[in-house]
Design a protein around this motif. Sequence first.
Motif: not given
Ligand code: ASP
Length: 443
Positions: A38, A49, A51, A116, A184-187
């Motif tokens: 990520s 963060k 992102t 990423e 979001r959070g897709g890693s």
């Molecule tokens: N960096 C991206 C986010 O903050 C994806 C991830 O962390 O999975 O949503």
Amino acid sequence: MAVKVCKFGGTSMADGNVINGVKKIIEGDRERKYVVVSAPGKRYSGDTKVTDLLYACQDELEAFGTCKKSFAAVRARFISIVKELNLDFDIESILIETERRIESEKSRDFTASRGEYLSAQVVARVLGAKFIDAENVIFFGESGALDGEKSYKAIVEAVKDCDLAVFPGFYGRGVDGRVKTFSRGGSDISGAIVARAVNASLYENWTDVSGFLACDPRIVDSPKRIKRISYKELRELSYMGANVLHSESIFPVRKANIPIVIKNTFRPEDEGTEILPSSRYTPSGNIVTGIAGKKNFTVIFIEKSLMNSEVGFIAKVLEEVAREGVSIEHIPSGIDTMSLVIASENLGDQKLSRILEGIRNAVEPDIIRVIENIALVATVGHGMSSSVGTSARLFNAIAAANINIKMIDQGSSELNIVVGVKNEDYERCIKAIYAEFFGKNQN
Ligand code: ASP
């Protein structure tokens, strides 16, 4: 040799020190061959963060035609990471090129994906591994969903003859040829895709917690950790609001029966939580695996004598809801009664009154009533169906806490029992269930 895919979340990328810990983890097991990362996350509470810094870049770019100011924060983060790692790496040139591309691509997804991209560049350098750009191996199809077959093939091809590789998470390439991100959070999803492609023996998801907890720690003080959970249980719990893995991330690995383990980068020796396909799952002896829930539902209660013998009754009711484009969470029913449980946020813009009107006209119920401010609490566990008296214990515990149950639904999988209670009773209800099944000498 068995291979493991390791996905490291944002906090595992937060600074040079933590990335050194990641290096140790990878080097500690030769089966850990493919790494998905990520963007750097928060270093401390109140930090931002990467992102989110990048989304700010995009906002600046859209407003002023340049992202100079906001990108300075991204640059500073990566420069300090490389410094902390004592790495001989020309990150500066990559950053200059990245900023230039953000300004020329002018795409929100592209901008967001650079966190990423950059952290994978750094980690590849730290590990002496091959960097594989997700843009060239993860593909989306026409509908915007993943093109699995094409992606799996490309990944297999890219890792051929390579012993250690690092992939940036979170993005791939859309049908228009441009970078596209997952939600979001897709890693987590990217990690699962790589695991599926290389037919990994295990998908390790490294975070900053030692696995999942049996319920929300903001409600119950230090709840027990879940050692083992099935995909199905996890799906129930995450759907009901438990903040666990990205809920879509399970699908690619689930199809291939690849187990997942949630591990803590900061305490790698902790066991974590194993997520297993049903075929490999043996209940840990606990009747209940976890408890989760959500507030703010609306229940439409419908009663009509001889409802059961009226062919098409339920279909007509559901059609009225579907007409408004509203999805239903649960439909508990009795002989002459049925209830529709709907997330209240989906009933705005007069939808509720139109649905009620539609149902009245379509089926002429004896009674139609609306109950608002309902919370749903799901108690989930494979052990529940096989042990006698579980529901009695559950309902007694709720009754003993003096909480009125407004609705009950036991899914046909017998994996969970959902109860509806007033919003204001939500926390107490979870506490009561937890105490019954996880309290001293229980389970
Ligand atoms: N960096 C991206 C986010 O903050 C994806 C991830 O962390 O999975 O949503």
